[in-house]
Enzyme design. Structure first.
Site, PDB file in Angstrom:
ATOM      1  N   TYR A 294       0.851  -1.190   0.000  1.00 54.56           N
ATOM      2  CA  TYR A 294       0.000   0.000   0.000  1.00 54.56           C
ATOM      3  C   TYR A 294       0.879   1.230   0.000  1.00 54.56           C
ATOM      4  O   TYR A 294       1.810   1.342   0.799  1.00 54.56           O
ATOM      5  CB  TYR A 294      -0.898  -0.004   1.251  1.00 54.56           C
ATOM      6  CG  TYR A 294      -1.829   1.181   1.353  1.00 54.56           C
ATOM      7  CD1 TYR A 294      -2.896   1.336   0.468  1.00 54.56           C
ATOM      8  CD2 TYR A 294      -1.657   2.140   2.345  1.00 54.56           C
ATOM      9  CE1 TYR A 294      -3.760   2.428   0.573  1.00 54.56           C
ATOM     10  CE2 TYR A 294      -2.524   3.228   2.459  1.00 54.56           C
ATOM     11  CZ  TYR A 294      -3.575   3.360   1.561  1.00 54.56           C
ATOM     12  OH  TYR A 294      -4.423   4.425   1.673  1.00 54.56           O
TER      13      TYR A 294
ATOM     14  N   ASP B 152       9.324   2.690   0.246  1.00 52.64           N
ATOM     15  CA  ASP B 152       8.236   3.291   1.008  1.00 52.64           C
ATOM     16  C   ASP B 152       8.435   2.912   2.473  1.00 52.64           C
ATOM     17  O   ASP B 152       8.056   1.819   2.901  1.00 52.64           O
ATOM     18  CB  ASP B 152       6.891   2.799   0.471  1.00 52.64           C
ATOM     19  CG  ASP B 152       5.726   3.422   1.234  1.00 52.64           C
ATOM     20  OD1 ASP B 152       5.974   4.055   2.279  1.00 52.64           O
ATOM     21  OD2 ASP B 152       4.573   3.264   0.784  1.00 52.64           O
TER      22      ASP B 152
ATOM     23  N   LYS C 240       3.780   8.711   9.048  1.00 54.37           N
ATOM     24  CA  LYS C 240       3.559   8.127  10.377  1.00 54.37           C
ATOM     25  C   LYS C 240       4.532   8.671  11.431  1.00 54.37           C
ATOM     26  O   LYS C 240       4.339   9.785  11.884  1.00 54.37           O
ATOM     27  CB  LYS C 240       3.547   6.590  10.264  1.00 54.37           C
ATOM     28  CG  LYS C 240       2.423   6.164   9.287  1.00 54.37           C
ATOM     29  CD  LYS C 240       2.054   4.715   9.268  1.00 54.37           C
ATOM     30  CE  LYS C 240       0.732   4.536   8.532  1.00 54.37           C
ATOM     31  NZ  LYS C 240       0.821   3.921   7.225  1.00 54.37           N
TER      32      LYS C 240
END
Ligand SMILES: *Cc1c(COP(=O)(O)O)cnc(C)c1O
Length: 427
Positions: A147, A242, A270
């Site tokens: 994702y 990522d 995050k």
């Protein structure tokens, strides 16, 4: 500890569903993957989430990663409070954004420049735009079940909520938009090599999660990531990591450090915002300096480098850097959970897989080792739902999906582990 009655939760959720699509502002919060109504959180502190009746839940979501220090860490709260009195956003350069940039660039050898954005989604969008601009090539490769946020070109066989809800590829995205998205299988180098053979000199880059956390926790096979990096170098494509989930979590320097990688571009999110909305696209100077206003690749943001968010991120990253023993603690807690889960299910004679890297951990109800999306999908969702609700009733809040990683925070200590193990023993 009393557990909030589900009728109260149901009432809240029925009302919120009349105001918010599906009752939530991000899909996986809705409990569709496990059934029932979500816990409505009122406040959180350390390892605990509290609902409006002050029922406590030991938190293994930790905002899906950012709260690595636990909730409301006093230093972070103080820093944000102090900054709030100086206003929230200026739309001009600040010293805070320079400080955070210096911390990351000086602390991570493969990062020479960094552009702050507001989410992991934006970070990944920017990385692909840069890769295409730098190489002059249109295609990029992503892995099935990974994702990279909800931007159009990435919503092809995507993980996380898209996977939990059973539509990994979304309507509303014209085929033309995803025509240049090539999908390979995670941990399967050949599936990537085939694309390079089919489109030689047309692939701008490969983007992947070094440890996938969005089909549950799926670690890379030994030397897989290095082989992908080499493949990219051979074909003149950019190697894009990522690290939105893994950055500052698996080690301060992220997964690139523990797997000895040298990525061209890295996406952060995050933890870099310490719980406030921050993402970042970072990497080699000659690529990053293509970004406006240094170069012609347009990217902008009204709230990018927001001082409140920079303060939260800066304080969090500094604490993590100054106390490397935090990572030892996370590893220890992770190892205990892994060992005890395996022990308990062996006693029960039930086949499970426990995948873990550091403080990312997942339990799959399957007899097959899980190394990619198709093996992850063999996990029995009903068993997971039962396990999830058993723990929730015992005051432990896992991510409400069989296909998400659990996140351990520094605030989790012996007493929480005991509570967790006691609940697992009674399952
Ligand atoms: C969470 C996540 C994203 C998206 O970040 P948002 O801040 O939710 O937009 C991208 N990549 C990975 C690996 C993620 O875990």
């Amino acid at each position: 500890m009393a557990i909030v009655t589900s009728s109260k939760r149901s009432r809240y959720f029925a009302e919120s569903s009349r105001y918010l699509p599906g009752g939530v502002n991000s899909p996986v919060r809705a409990f569709q993957g496990v059934g029932g109504d979500p816990v409505v959180v009122h406040r959180a502190e350390g390892a605990w989430l509290y609902d409006q009746d002050e029922n406590g839940y030991m938190d293994l979501i930790n905002s899906w990663g950012p709260m690595i220090l636990g909730h409301a860490h006093p230093d972070v709260v103080e820093a944000v409070r102090t900054q709030a009195g100086k206003s929230f956003s200026y739309g001009t350069p600040t010293e805070l954004e320079l400080e955070l940039a210096k911390l990351v660039v000086d602390g991570i050898p493969w990062i020479e420049r960094i552009r702050m954005v507001n989410s992991g989604t934006e970070a990944c969008m920017t990385a692909i735009r840069l890769a295409r601009a730098h190489t002059g090539r249109p295609y990029f490769i992503k892995c099935r079940g990974c994702y990279h946020g909800h931007a159009d070109p990435f919503l092809v066989e995507a993980g996380s909520g898209a996977l939990t809800l059973g539509h990994p590829s979304s309507p509303g995205i014209p085929e033309e938009t995803t025509r240049y998205t090539l999908v390979a299988d995670y941990n399967d180098l050949q599936s990537m090599e085939r694309w390079f053979e089919e489109f030689p000199e047309s692939i701008a880059g490969v983007i992947l999660e070094p440890v996938s956390g969005n089909m549950g926790c799926v670690p890379p096979h030994s030397s897989y990531l290095q082989a992908v990096q080499e493949l990219c170098r051979t074909h003149g494509a950019l190697f894009i990591l990522d690290e939105v989930m893994t950055g500052f979590r698996l080690s301060w320097q992220g997964a690139a450090n523990i797997y000895h990688l040298d990525p061209d571009l890295v996406c952060y999110g995050k933890i870099i915002g310490g719980g406030l909305p921050v993402g970042a696209c970072a990497g080699k100077a000659h690529i990053m300096d293509l970004l406006a206003p240094a170069g012609p690749v347009y990217q902008a943001g009204t709230l990018s480098g927001n001082p409140l968010a920079m303060t939260a991120g800066l304080t969090t990253l500094r604490l993590l850097q100054l106390q490397p023993e935090i990572y030892d603690h996370l590893e220890q807690v992770g190892r205990t959970l892994e060992t005890e889960l395996l022990k308990r299910f062996a006693e029960k004679g039930q086949d499970v897989q426990v995948n873990r890297v550091g403080s990312m951990i997942s339990l799959f109800f399957t007899d097959r080792p899980v190394g990619d999306l198709s093996s992850a999908l063999t996990s029995d969702r009903q068993s997971f739902s039962r396990f999830f609700h058993h723990l929730l009733a015992a005051g432990i809040h896992l991510p409400p999906s069989a296909f998400e990683s659990w996140f351990i925070s520094r605030a989790i200590d012996e007493s929480h582990i005991d509570q967790f193990l006691e609940a697992v023993r009674r399952f």
